[in-house]
Design an enzyme around this catalytic site. Structure first.
Site, PDB file in Angstrom:
ATOM      1  CG  ASP A 216      -2.226   0.810   0.931  1.00 49.07           C
ATOM      2  OD1 ASP A 216      -2.182   1.692   0.050  1.00 49.07           O
ATOM      3  OD2 ASP A 216      -3.234   0.604   1.609  1.00 49.07           O
TER       4      ASP A 216
HETATM    5  C1  BGC Z   1      -5.121   3.225   0.465  1.00 50.76           C
HETATM    6  C2  BGC Z   1      -5.290   2.330  -0.725  1.00 50.76           C
HETATM    7  C3  BGC Z   1      -5.185   3.123  -1.997  1.00 50.76           C
HETATM    8  C4  BGC Z   1      -3.850   3.827  -1.999  1.00 50.76           C
HETATM    9  C5  BGC Z   1      -3.531   4.589  -3.263  1.00 50.76           C
HETATM   10  C6  BGC Z   1      -3.891   4.105   0.354  1.00 50.76           C
HETATM   11  O1  BGC Z   1      -3.865   5.061   1.353  1.00 50.76           O
HETATM   12  O2  BGC Z   1      -5.053   2.437   1.632  1.00 50.76           O
HETATM   13  O3  BGC Z   1      -6.515   1.654  -0.636  1.00 50.76           O
HETATM   14  O4  BGC Z   1      -5.342   2.292  -3.116  1.00 50.76           O
HETATM   15  O5  BGC Z   1      -3.817   4.721  -0.908  1.00 50.76           O
HETATM   16  O6  BGC Z   1      -4.270   5.722  -3.404  1.00 50.76           O
END
Ligand code: BGC
Length: 744
Positions: A291
Site C-alpha cells: 500500500d
Molecule cells: C489506500 C489504498 C489506496 C492507496 C492509493 C492508500 O492510502 O489504503 O486503498 O489504493 O492509498 O491511493
C-alpha cells in the site's frame, strides 16, 4: 429487471416476472474493438509467455529489474524520463488520457521497451460513479455488480488505464472504521460473491483488479484506521481470507498488502501471508503490491531499523512491488550486491510483474487512441446501469403506515437538508474521474420526477455537517407547508472514508435535533440517509415515518432516489452490515458464536445491563413495497454425504398490493461440531420479483463443502451431524429444518 440471482448451484423454480418499473435495465458495455476485455479466469503461467519473460529477464540490468518493482504516484512534477529510462514499472493517478498515452509512449522508448502499467483508484466507477462499495454489496445482486464493475473498467480502460487498486474486500464488523464504505460488509459469503463479481466485471470492462487490503485490515482494533489487528488463524481462514480466494479464482492478477500488522507482523512483510498462503498454498501467480509507502512504514511498525531492512524484509516475505515509496529504489540493488537478498528473489518479483503485463497484452497490442476516451465516458449505457444499481443498493429500513411510495395525494414535497443538493455527498469518497456537474442530487432528482401539479420546495436547515442550526426555523416552516417531508441527512463524503474513524455513530452535528423539529410539525418525515456505514439512528427508527438508507449512490443518485420514493422501483437493498443500537455493542455481527450462558433475564448471562443484545437492524434486513410472506420450508435432502449438496425450498408470497423484490436468504447452523460454530451463517441467496398476489417456491442449494470451517493450518473440515437450515428475509429468519450430514 430480468436478472435473477443464483447461489452456487441454485435452482429457482419460478418464472421470471415482468419488469417492475419503467426504468431502463442495466446492460454490459459494448464489445469495443478499441478496448480490451479479459476472461474471468485465474492467472496461470503459460510456457510460451514464461519463455518470453525468461528472455527479457536475462537482458535486464539490476537497475531495470528494481525499476519494474516500483509503482510511482503521479504528481505535477512527474518526469517522463523515469518511464523512458525504465526505472519505474507502474504509475498510479495520472490525470487523463493524454497524460497516460505520453507516459506509456515514453516507457516503450526505454532500452528494453517494457511498457509501464498504469493504475488508479477506480473504486466504484470511473467517470460514471456507481454506488460506494458498501452499497454494491447491499444489492445482494452479483450480476448487477458485475455489470456496474464492467462499466468502471470500460471507462477506465478508455483513458488508457490497465489496472485498478480495487476492489477492497476487507470484511469488517466495526462501523467505527471509516473504510467500511469501501468494502462488502461483514459476511464472508456475501463478500466472496461480490468480490468475484467485481473482479470479473472489471476484467470484462478492460482492466485488472487488485484485491485489497490483504489481509485483516477491517479488523483494526477499536475501529481506528491503520491500527493493529489480532485474528486467530481459524478466523482468518473462515472469515477474512475467503473473499480474496474468490477474487483470485475470478481472475484477479494483483493483491495489495494491507497497512496493518496482523498478530504483530505487518502484512507488508509477512511471509506467512504472502509467500505462504497466497503464493504457495493458493498458487497465486500474479503480483503483490504494497500500500502507499507502507514499506517505509515498517520502520514505524518497529520491525525495520532502516530502509534497507524494510526493503529486504518486504521482498523476502513475498512483496513484489512498492507503491509510492523509495525503499526498493534506494536499497534493493545494494541488498542484492551485498548478498542479503538473493537475485533470484528479485527475478521472481520481476517475473510476476512482467507476467501481468504480458497477460494484459501490453507487449502485443496497440495503446488506445487518447481521442477515443471522450466518446466512451458517461454514455447512456453507463448512466442507466448507474441508475439501476443505485436504486437496487438502497435499503428501506422503516415504512410506517405505508408512507412510501408517495401516494398520488402528495402534492407538496418539502426537501430539507443541505446535503440534498451537494453533489459530492452523493458521489462518495472515491470520486475517481467523476464530476460534480454530472451528478443528479436528491433535490434535482425529485424535481425532475415530480408529476405536473406537484411542487418540490427546499430548505437547507443547516450546513452539510449540520453544525449551525440557524436555518432550522425556515426549514420547519417549509416542512409545515408541505404534504410530506424528505429529510436528507447523514455523513458527508469525507466523514466515511480512509482516515475517518468515529467513536460516535449518531447522525453528525445537530441533524437529529433538526429531524426532531421536522417530526414535531406532524407531517410525515421520510429520512433519506447518505453515508457509508451503519449509524445509530435509534430515534429516527422510532419517529421518522420512513427511512431509506441510500449510502453514497453515485452519479445517478437523485434519479435513483426518486425512482424508489415514487415507487417506480421497489427498494430491494438488504443490509450487508449489522446496525448497532449503541457503539458499546461493537463489534456486532450476526454470525456470532453461541456462549455458555445465552442471554436470559439472569444476571449471570451474556448480556448488557444497559442495552439489548439485539442490533437496531440485523444483517440481511430490508423492506420491500410488497408484503412478503414465507411459508412451508421443505428440506429436500434430509440426509447428505460430505460430497453432497443440501437443497431446501420455501414458498414465498407477496400478499401486498405493490410489486415486491425479495432477497431469499439461506442460513446454516452447525449444531454440534468439534469447534463452536456461528449461530447463523449465510450460505445462499436468491433475488425474486413477485407481483401482488404472486407466489412461488424458491429452491436454494448449498454444497456440503461450503459448510466447512478451518483448522489453524487452513485445513477445511466438515464435522458430520445435524445442521439447522433457516430460510427467510434476513439473518433473523425463523422457519427452519434439519439436515444430517452423514460421516460415512
Ligand atoms: C489506500 C489504498 C489506496 C492507496 C492509493 C492508500 O492510502 O489504503 O486503498 O489504493 O492509498 O491511493
Amino acid at each position: 429487471m430480468t436478472r435473477i440471482l443464483l447461489a452456487i448451484g441454485l435452482a429457482v423454480t419460478l418464472n421470471l416476472t415482468a419488469p417492475i418499473h419503467s426504468v431502463e435495465a442495466a446492460e454490459l458495455p459494448p464489445v469495443d474493438p478499441a478496448i480490451p476485455s479479459y476472461p474471468a479466469e485465474p492467472l496461470r503461467p503459460d510456457p510460451a509467455t514464461e519463455k518470453r519473460i525468461d528472455a527479457l529477464i536475462a537482458r535486464m540490468t539490476l537497475a531495470e529489474k528494481v525499476g519494474q518493482l516500483r509503482m510511482g504516484g503521479w504528481s505535477q512534477s512527474f518526469d517522463l524520463n523515469e518511464a523512458r529510462t525504465g526505472i519505474i514499472g507502474a504509475l498510479t493517478g495520472a490525470p487523463d488520457a493524454a497524460a497516460n498515452a505520453a507516459i506509456v509512449k515514453a516507457s516503450r522508448q526505454s532500452r528494453l521497451g517494457i511498457p509501464i502499467l498504469l493504475t488508479d483508484n477506480v473504486i466504484h466507477g470511473f467517470r460514471t460513479l456507481m454506488p460506494a462499495p458498501i452499497g454494491l454489496a447491499a444489492t445482494f445482486d452479483p450480476e448487477l455488480v458485475r455489470i456496474a464493475s464492467a462499466w468502471a473498467g470500460y471507462e477506465a480502460a478508455s483513458i488508457g488505464l490497465h489496472w485498478t487498486l480495487s476492489p477492497m474486500i476487507d470484511i469488517s464488523r466495526d462501523p467505527r472504521w471509516g473504510r467500511v464504505v469501501e468494502g462488502p460488509g461483514e459476511d464472508p459469503y456475501l463478500a466472496s460473491r461480490i468480490s468475484a463479481a467485481q473482479v470479473s466485471g472489471l476484467l470484462r470492462g478492460g482492466i485488472v483488479a487488485t484485491l485489497k487490503h490483504y489481509v485483516g485490515y477491517g479488523a483494526a482494533e477499536a475501529g481506528r484506521d491503520y491500527n493493529s489487528t489480532w485474528i486467530p488463524p481459524e478466523l482468518l481462514y473462515d472469515v477474512y481470507l475467503p473473499p480474496f480466494k474468490a477474487g483470485i479464482d475470478a481472475g484477479a492478477m494483483t493483491v495489495m498488502a494491507a497497512f496493518n500488522a496482523l498478530n504483530g507482523l505487518p502484512a507488508t512483510a509477512n511471509p506467512k501471508l504472502l509467500n505462504g498462503i497466497l503464493k504457495h498454498d493458493w498458487g497465486f501467480a500474479g503480483l503483490v503490491t504494497s500500500d502507499w509507502d507502507s514499506v517505509w512504514e515498517l520502520e514505524n511498525h518497529g520491525i525495520a531499523a532502516d530502509g534497507a531492512e524494510a526493503a529486504r524484509k518486504a521482498i523476502m516475505a513475498g512483496l513484489d512491488m512498492e507503491m509510492a515509496g523509495d525503499m526498493f529504489k534506494d536499497n534493493l540493488a545494494n541488498e542484492v550486491e551485498a548478498g542479503r537478498v538473493p537475485l533470484a528473489t528479485v527475478n521472481e518479483a520481476v517475473r510476476r510483474v512482467l507476467r501481468v503485463k504480458f497477460r494484459l497484452g501490453l507487449f502485443d497490442r496497440p495503446d488506445p487512441d487518447p481521442k477515443l476516451a471522450a466518446t466512451r465516458l458517461l454514455t447512456a449505457g453507463a448512466k442507466k446501469t448507474a441508475r439501476e444499481i443505485a436504486a437496487a443498493s438502497m435499503v428501506l429500513l422503516e415504512n410506517h403506515n405505508d408512507t412510501l411510495p408517495f401516494k398520488p395525494s402528495v402534492r407538496k414535497i418539502a426537501v430539507i437538508g443541505s446535503m440534498a443538493d451537494t453533489p459530492s455527498d452523493h458521489m462518495g469518497p472515491w470520486g475517481a474521474n467523476g464530476r460534480e456537474a454530472d451528478v443528479v442530487t436528491t433535490l434535482a432528482g425529485l424535481k425532475a420526477r415530480a408529476p405536473d401539479g406537484t411542487t418540490v420546495s427546499f430548505a437547507p436547515g443547516c450546513d452539510r455537517e449540520c453544525k449551525d442550526p440557524s436555518g432550522f426555523a425556515a426549514a420547519v416552516d417549509t416542512a409545515a407547508a408541505a404534504d410530506i417531508v424528505v429529510a436528507v441527512m447523514g455523513e458527508t463524503w469525507y466523514h466515511t472514508a480512509e482516515g475517518a474513524s468515529r467513536t460516535r455513530l449518531g447522525l453528525p452535528g445537530h441533524y437529529e435535533e433538526l429531524l426532531e423539529a421536522l417530526v414535531a410539525t406532524g407531517k410525515p418525515v421520510v429520512l433519506v440517509v447518505l453515508g457509508g456505514r451503519p449509524m445509530t439512528i435509534n430515534w429516527a427508527s422510532r419517529n421518522a415515518a420512513a427511512i431509506l438508507y441510500a449510502w453514497f449512490p453515485g452519479t445517478e443518485a437523485g434519479a435513483a432516489i426518486a425512482d424508489v420514493l415514487f415507487g417506480d422501483v421497489d427498494p430491494s437493498g438488504r443490509l450487508p452490515m449489522t446496525f448497532p443500537r449503541a457503539v458499546g455493542q461493537i463489534p456486532i455481527y450476526y454470525a456470532r458464536l453461541p456462549t455458555g450462558r445465552p442471554a436470559t433475564g439472569d444476571q449471570y448471562s451474556s448480556k448488557y445491563i444497559d442495552e439489548d443484545n439485539d442490533p437496531l437492524y440485523p444483517f440481511g434486513y430490508g423492506l420491500s413495497y410488497g408484503r412478503i410472506v414465507y411459508e412451508d420450508l421443505r428440506i429436500l435432502t434430509p440426509l447428505v454425504g460430505r460430497d453432497g449438496t443440501i437443497a431446501a425450498d420455501i414458498r414465498v408470497t407477496n400478499v401486498g398490493t405493490h410489486q415486491g423484490t425479495e432477497t431469499v436468504q439461506l442460513y446454516v447452523h452447525d449444531l454440534v461440531a468439534n469447534r463452536s460454530r456461528p449461530i447463523r451463517e449465510l450460505k445462499a441467496f436468491a433475488k425474486v420479483n413477485l407481483a401482488p398476489g404472486e407466489s412461488h417456491r424458491v429452491e436454494l442449494k448449498v454444497p456440503v463443502a461450503d459448510l466447512a470451517y478451518h483448522l489453524d493450518d487452513g485445513t477445511a473440515v466438515v464435522d458430520p451431524g445435524r445442521f439447522q437450515v433457516f430460510i427467510g428475509g434476513s439473518s433473523r429468519a425463523t422457519l427452519n429444518g434439519m439436515v444430517v450430514v452423514d460421516g460415512k
